[in-house]
Structures are given as C-alpha cells and as structure tokens.
Design an enzyme around this catalytic site. Sequence first.
Site, PDB file in Angstrom:
ATOM      1  N   PHE A  76       0.720  -1.120  -0.175  1.00  0.00           N
ATOM      2  CA  PHE A  76       0.006   0.168   0.087  1.00  0.00           C
ATOM      3  C   PHE A  76       0.865   1.267   0.020  1.00  0.00           C
ATOM      4  CE2 PHE A  76      -3.462  -2.854   0.686  1.00  0.00           C
ATOM      5  CZ  PHE A  76      -3.372  -3.420   1.725  1.00  0.00           C
TER       6      PHE A  76
ATOM      7  N   ARG B 263       1.776  15.568  -6.006  1.00  0.00           N
ATOM      8  CA  ARG B 263       0.456  14.710  -6.628  1.00  0.00           C
ATOM      9  C   ARG B 263      -0.648  15.564  -6.081  1.00  0.00           C
ATOM     10  NH1 ARG B 263      -0.800  10.172  -9.500  1.00  0.00           N
ATOM     11  NH2 ARG B 263       1.311   9.863 -10.226  1.00  0.00           N
TER      12      ARG B 263
ATOM     13  N   THR C 262       5.310  10.983 -10.960  1.00  0.00           N
ATOM     14  CA  THR C 262       5.915  12.400 -11.542  1.00  0.00           C
ATOM     15  C   THR C 262       7.001  12.720 -11.555  1.00  0.00           C
ATOM     16  OG1 THR C 262       5.318  13.195  -9.233  1.00  0.00           O
ATOM     17  CG2 THR C 262       3.398  13.319 -10.557  1.00  0.00           C
TER      18      THR C 262
ATOM     19  N   GLU D 226      -3.966   2.172  -7.302  1.00  0.00           N
ATOM     20  CA  GLU D 226      -4.592   3.381  -6.706  1.00  0.00           C
ATOM     21  C   GLU D 226      -5.979   4.109  -6.958  1.00  0.00           C
ATOM     22  OE1 GLU D 226      -0.541   6.059  -5.529  1.00  0.00           O
ATOM     23  OE2 GLU D 226      -0.721   5.151  -7.806  1.00  0.00           O
TER      24      GLU D 226
END
Lengths: 164, 261, 757
Positions: free
Chosen positions: C229, C311, C447, C710
């Site tokens: 996770f 993000r 990113t 996600e």
Amino acid sequence: MSDKMHIKLTVNGEDKEFLAEPRDLLIYALREKLNITGPHVGCDTSHCGACTVTLNGKSVKSCTMFVAQANGAEITTIEGIGSPDALHVLQESFKEHHGLQCGFCTPGMITRATKLLEENPTPTEEEVRFGMAGNICRCTGYQNIVKSILAAASEINSAKEAAE
Amino acid sequence: MYSFEVERPTSVADAAAALGKDEAQALGGGQTLIPTLKQRLASPSVLVSLAGIADIKGVSVDGGTVTIGGGTTHGVVAAEAGAYPALAALAGNIGDPAVRNRGTIGGSLANNDPSACYPSAALASGATIVTNSREIAADDYFQGLFETALEEGEIVISVKFPIPEAASYQKFEQPASRFALVGVYVAKFADGVRVAVTGASEGGVYRWSEAEAALSGNFSADALDGLTVSGDDMISDLHGSGDYRAHLVKVMTKRAVAAAS
Amino acid sequence: MSVTKPLPHDSAKLHVTGTARYVDDIPVPADCLHLAFGLSDIACGSIQSINLDAVRAAPGVTSVWLAGDLPTDCDCSPSVHDEPLLSDGQIHYLGQPVFLVAATSHTAARHAARLGQIEYSPEPALLTIEDAYLAGSQFGDAPRIWERGTAAPAIYAAAHVIEGVLDMGGQEHFYLESQAAMVMPQDGGDMLVHSSTQHPSEIQHKVAHALDIPMHAVQVETRRMGGGFGGKESQGNALAISCAVVAAATGRPAKMRYDRDDDFTITGKRHDFQIRYRVGTDESGRIEGAEFLQLARCGWAQDLSFPVADRAMLHTDNAYFLPNVRIESHRLKTNTQSATAFRGFGGPQGMLGIERVMDHIAHTLGQDPLAVRRVNFYDTPETQSGRTSTPYGQEVDDFVLDELVTKLADQCDYSIRREAAAQWNETNPVLKRGIALTPVKFGISFTLTHLNQAGALVHVYQDGSIQLNHGGTEMGQGLFQKVAQVAASRFGVPIETIKITATDTGKVPNTSATAASSGSDLNGMAVKAACDTIRDRMATHLGKNVQFEGGSVVVDGSAIPFAEAAKRCYESRISLSATGFYKTPKLEWNPETGQGRPFFYFAYGAACSEVVIDTLTGENRILRTDIIHDAGASLNPVLDIGQVEGGFVQGAGWLTTEELIWDDKGRLRTHAPSTYKIPACSDRPDIFNVSLWDGQNTEDTIYRSKAVGEPPFMLGIAVLMALSDAVGACGDIYADLNAPATPERILKAVQKVRDGI
C-alpha cells in the site's frame, strides 16, 4: 529466567514434544519450535486473527495463549486442513472465488471459517460476517471472502444432501 | 513480557493454595491478562491457570436464578444461558468468536475493566459473586477502576444471576476493540428497575439511580426525558470525550428500555 | 489468449494451504541474529547521556550499536539523505531509533531494547499542522505555488463566493505483514537480502551505501509482501540496512521484523492535510476562480513528501475544469513520524479538497451536488469549448466521466434514491439518510519522470518451459499474474508454461518501486518486449508465416508443440533468452512551474454511496455502494475488481473510522488494532455492486489496459460526501464535516447544523 516446561501437543494429527518457557506464546511455539509457519503474526494484540488456529475444536488466537495453557491440547493449523493434493472445500473456494490478495490473512481466515461452518452449516451472509469478525483483511474489502465462505457452505450442504 | 512460572491446579483448593504464594496471579482465559503482560504492565512471578478446574465451569438454571461457573467462557454462556436472554446476548457480543472461546466471566469480573460488559450485567441484575471463601453482593463488589472487593488470592467460583422480568444490554462499541465505549444494562424486576452503566465513568461500572427511580415508576424510554447526565467524571480519552459518553449514556439507556424483553 | 481471462492469483494455492513464504517464514540458519531498535521517548531534543549496560547484559544479546558504531551514516532516505539510521544525538520524533540490538532471538532482542537508559534534553516539539505553519517550519525554501489564469479577480467578479476549511487525517497502512528483512552474508563481503519491499533496487542501493560497497555486491530478493500500500516503498530501508550492518560486522545472518507496535510507532503514514479553499462560481455552480491552500504534515524527514504534495496539487482539479486557479502547497516539518507513500500518494488529499468544494457549492446554491459536479466536468476535445486542459497544462483527451457517471447514475437509480432519501428524512427525526455520487480522475505515471522505466528478463528453456522475471513486486495486487498472462499471450502458451520468479536485483537492475499504480503498465510492456524479441528470433528461424497459438507454433500451416519449437531453436543455436525494457513516452513536466505533461493518461471511476446516520449517537452505516471503474481493457477482470473493492473499502476507512491520535508529548496513542480501527468484515456496504467500465485505453498501454492500484481508493470519497449529505438533512447550515468522520465528529456536526451549537 524460569525453568523450561515440558510441553506435549498434538498438532495436525502428529504428537509433538518440546521444552518451552511458560511465557512463550503458542504462536511462537508453533512457528519457531515446530516450524509451522502457516499461522502468521499480524498484530500481537489478539485483534487481527492472522494467528488463528483450532484448539480442542474451537477457534482461538494463538498469540493470546501461553503454550503452557495449550499443554495437552489438540491443535489444527492451516497445514492440517486439506492437503496440497486434496484441498478442503474452503481452500478450493477461496482460490476460485478470489477470497485473497496478499494472502497473509488467509490461513487464519480459512482456519476460522472451517469452524464457523461447523458451528453453523447454513449461515446467512450476516452470520458469516459476524462469525468472521475476529479476522482482519486489509486487501480485499471482504466481499470475496464472504462469497468464498458462502459458496463453500453451499457446496458442503449439497454434497451432504446428495449423500443422504 | 517478564518471565514467570505457570501452575495448573485441578481443584479450587489447590488453586487457592497456589495463589497464596508471593506475586501469584490468577489466569482465566488470558484475553485481558496476556495483552497486559505483553505490555509489561504487570509482572507476576507465578500464573495460576484456572482453566483446568472442572468444578467452576458450566451454566445451570434453578427457578429464577442462572448460575454461571467462574471459569465458563463467553461462548458457552452465549450458547447455554438462554433462560436469561439478555445475559446470553451480552456474552455473545463480547469481542469476537475466538476471544469468546477463551475469555471467562470470572476473569472479566475479577479484572473489572471499566469498559467491560459483564460488570454491568452483574450490577444491573443484582448478582451474587460466589468466591472460594464467601458470597459478595454485586452492589458491594465493584469498587472502582479495576478494583473489586476480592482479597488477594480469592477466586470467583460462580456468579448467581436472578432472572429479571425483562432486561436488555445496549453497547455502543469502541469500534477497534469492540469494548463498550458506553454500555447500559437495564433489568426490570418485580420490585424495581436497575440500570448499570459501563464504559463511561472514571469510577468504573455504576448504577444510574435517577434513571432507576424514574423507570421504576414508568418503565418506558420517555421516563428518562427530563434527566441529564454530566460529562464531569466521565472518561475522556482517545475514543470519546466525557461529554460524548455522557450523551451516550442517556441514549443507550433509552434503547435498553425500549429493547428490554 | 491468457490476457483478459479472470485467472486466480498466482499464489492462490500456496496461500490457502499456508505454504506461501513471507520473509518471516523463511527458515533461518542456526546462527542467525535477531534485531530490534531502542526507540526515543521524546519528540524533540537531544540526547544528554546513554547507558546501554543493561542492554548489553540482557540475556541473548550479542552486540549493540549506536550511531557512532555504524560504518557510515547509514542513511535511510529515498530522497535527500536526511535520515540517519540511528539518532546522531538529535531526536526528531518520539519513536526514532536510537540504538540497535542484536540477540539470539526476536524476543530477547525486543526485551533488551527496552532496557536502554537515556537522558534527554527535551526541546519544544512542533506536532500539528498549526504549530508548524505558524512557526514556518517546512521543507524547501518556500511553499510551492502554481497558478493558471488569475484566481483572485475571477473570484471577486463571481456571482457566489464559497470558502471553507477541510481537515483530513492521515492513515496507517496496516499491511497485515509488518516490516521485515533478513540478510545472509556471502563471500567477500557480498550481501544477500530478503526484504518485504516494494522497491528492491532502493534496498540494494541503500544497503550498498550503508556498507560503502558497490551495488553489484548486494543482491535483494522479494517474492511477495503481505500487503504494501505504499508503506513498503521506503520504510523497509531501515530494517535491511540494520541487518546488513550486523551481518557485515559479525559474519552471521541477521533478521529484523517490527512488531505491530513498533511498526506503528516507527514508520511513516499517509500525510494528513488541511486544505483551505475559496472559490467563485456562477449561478449554475460552475467555478470561475479557485484558490487552495494545501498544508501537508510531512513529519521530521522529507522522504517522499515532495512528490506526494505535488500530486495533491496535481489532483486539485480532479474531474473539473478550473479556468483560473491558484494552488499554494506547504510541506510542513513536524516532530512526528516521517509521512510517506500511501495508495493515492497525495491524490486523495487533493481530490478531497475539490470534492468538498463541490459539496459546499451545492449546499450554498441549493442544488443537487451531482448537477454541480457535472457542470464543472471537463469537456471532451470534440466540443472545442476550451475546457479541456488541466491547471498544469495537460490536455485531457480521454475523459469518459460524462458517460460513465450517466451510466452509473442510471444503473443505481441515483435520482430516485436521492428523492427517496429526502422523503425519508422529512419523516424520520432520528435516522437520516444521505447519498452522494463522486467521480475520480487519477493521473497515471510517476511524476518524477525518470522513474517511468522498467526491465524484464525472460528465458525459454529447451524443454519449452518459460521463466519470467521483471522489476515489479507482488504485494497482493495480482501484478505477477497479470504480467504472466501477458507473457503467456505473447508466446501463445497456457499460463502454466510460465514460471513466475521472485523480484531480484541480480536479474533486472535499476528498477523503480512498484508504485504509482504503474506496475502492470511498465513491467507488462517490458516483459512484452522481451517475449517478442525471443518469439521473433524463433519465428525468423522456423520459417515464414509463423503463428504462436494454443501452445503450438504453426509454421506454414503445420503445428508443432511450443516445446518442440524451443528445442529446435536451441539446437540451431538461437538465443532463447532476452531482456526487455520500456519507458513511458510523451512525459515531460516541471515540478517548480507545475507545467507540462506529467501523466501518460488518466484512469477514471465513479461511486455512488448511500449512508444512514443516527443523529443521537453519530453512528453510521453504508447502506449501498455502486461503482463503475475504468480499468481500460482489463488484463484480468477478477484481479482488477478485487483492487476496486479493496481500494474502496480502504478509502472509506480512511475517511470514517481510521483515526490516528498523538498526545501532546508527540506519542502516537493509536498504535494497535485495538485502538486504530481498520474496516472489519461487517464494515462494508449492505449492498455492494462493482463493475468495470467497458472501454480501452486511448494510449498504447499493455493490451490497452489501465492502471488500477490507486484510483479506486478515491471512490471512498463518496462515503464522506454521503455522510455530509445526511448531516445536512438536519438543518440549514453547511455540515462542514471533517475526516475521519467518526461517530463523535458526526454527532457534533449534527448538533451544529440542527441546533447551531
């Protein structure tokens, strides 16, 4: 440090004997002394259920039991449920109905579910959820776990009816 | 955890003798004691497991009383105390299935956790706690947070519950542990109503006497409308503020009255 | 063809029989040492004195390390080298490792670790967002600010101005398998590391650095994790480094596992945020200008906080066109655990901000929140409306939410049920219902552009069996199986022909973390490249018109088994092994200016949740959730649906029951499942319908599939919005519901709305 106790258990049908300190928890005795690594350590505080085994016919959390309390008991772990060549109905069902993702909770889940179905062979979905309240899964959201257990129940019951 | 010896007596007499040793502690199902030991909040030298004593296990019913052996697990109480439905239901909703296979009523009452369920059942039912040396009325038994009337080494042999005309236990769960954030047990007897609250007070389980008075006159939820519960002296912790608990006491009491059967 | 088939998880049989091995299940050599950390007891200050005599004397202890005993600073940071393994004398958070104990058993190590006598000089700690913001305590020189257009004048000129503040808590990963590593020393100082990690290459890199040896001397192997996770993206470094240091110093294998308590106390969690917003809209609720202040609590070390906060900024828009927008992001430094990656990686937080805005606009204008959302949706390029570019300048050319949301709303009878809920609320004073339908648009790619690369290694053995390896790791998401399905499809063989192997830095080098939902995209393409290389060599050798299908190779109409084809190629000295490599095209982005194309494509979804609340207690239940999620042309629908279900439940947990609480000394009080509530079996919608959107990725991804790890997490936002709707039914003022919406918080919101308290 206190003297070691002489412990005798029957685990998955085999007699086992070993020395342990009274404060050794059952989960560690199983994993470290007997190399039975199916039950897992998930939390150490008796909530997550990854350590679930069957002891004298009842589901218990082996992280919250001293091996001294288990002395003389009959224990079943996931390794004693079905076999790789002949899976138990529940094991087959969890596999087919995707009742697992990372798999860490799965041994405890299935071990608990075998008892749940013995206690209540025809559970409703609600009863399955209540009966599995002590087993946490972080990956699946439980949908397929419940589906797997209900499917297994259904199969066990049809097999029983067919046999009668 | 610190190390210790474990003894496994098979009779009450042997258990009492073992508990007479220095720093000996009784062990029931271990569902509270073991987590406590893991955190090193206690350090007994000897644990005396009561699980091997057959005499203190079992549920029996005699006339208007249910007697439960101190070593009886919650799971067994849930299954066998049907003569007193509210009590059986309380037992069946403690923890989770695996916990219910180990935890015992004797252990729960001896520990008197302020958030445990059984203390409210015992207090509301006017139960009698029978030890290996005497009988203690519930009203005298609970003496504060984790404090009871038990002497060192005294063992809970059984608990006698008079069966009320109607009763219900309503638990607002602390969702992670499933302990009672606030739990209210209401029991209606011919001679009056008893209301015991757990989870809420800094003094542990207590009887809400104003509610008892109101309900003894009028056993219905609106009898409680005029009452207020103060947030002072209520437990205020990570799980809820004192005011929230105080608010819940009234709500859960009303629900218990409505559900009592 | 294997791809698109709903095959079970690759290790399903091992999991159901309890024979799947995690790091702690690997048999250890008899001389293996077990490690534990001694942790700090204060949140901020310095160490005055340390006395470890009792630790050294404790049963089973073989040795103890302080920072000065380590071969280097043993930095654990995945980014800016600001995390020494052990305290250098400064304490930055309560739970920071101060010393390392090696002992003959795990319990002996843990006992001994408690016996350190440390005296501290405490200093004032900055614990909360407010503390840090007021003190100007942050990473980097200044907040990061991105602007498009001119927000302030646009808001000024707008018909309605709506402003507010939203607090959202962090989240503990609670992977069922806690952090673990084991190191076996090899010849000549080489190290073999078994690590429960999403990023074996990083473990390799950090261990090599710690021991001051080249990377080629360290091999890291990961077969599986019991959950990740994001929590095993960087937080595993400390354990692997500790084990390697001990192995190097003693010549003995070393193993370390965090108990659950230690895992909670030491490792980082999801960043909690406060978002302050101010928007101006027209009469329809369409946003004309928006300003956001995003305050992220990052903890004591930088870790991955910059990309996380970036993000969050990149998802400030979610599914909505914002013509004029200003986003100011503060990366606040506090004396708490270093917050780290967690499914969504800042996306959920940024998205929650705008979803709250939509809810708030709808309340202010007395409109259906779904209508407000729709009026703000991106347009598709065909409309030529000019409402198609994100604040960071990327064109949204794959927007499917208009049709997806319409389909979902129809399927789940949204309008009818909204009406029914309103009627119920009129006649029910105690229980109130709420319903909300919220969309997700999540950008797919790392990113940090250079991370968008992956490698693979495929061997076809002379008996036709195939070994597969790539840089992705398996944490339950089904990556291994999906990629194996790709390989099987490329060779036209049944899935059983493919052997999945542990991720291994000795097989594929310089891999990125399995993160950003990119595992299947990147590794699937790398594996495809490797398979196609081998297949093309085979085809060239075997003849013209060669087809690989059904386990056979058909050459000019006549079929031979794949195994036979492999044998023939081997005997003709054709190489049957190849590496594969892939890097995502088209990406280019500047984090400072916030302009460019950071994402290859977007993944979409929408959820409609209906809840009921008890206005006397704040208790609540999810009555029903319907989801349509876009996984492109799914590589494996059951594995993908599993991700959607699990992601939604975890997202709902983040916003409702999962509350992390620190006391005023900086001690994390919720450090066990007895106090930190993650969803249990009964905590799910009574009715739960999940289906996949029927569509293909417009970009050329592996079999036109889409990332699915996600995006579903953010579908949980529908639950918070539904709770807000239910609270709103109690009165006129706005619910202002913060997260996590625990029963007590909901009750307070009800009291505020109903009674003005």
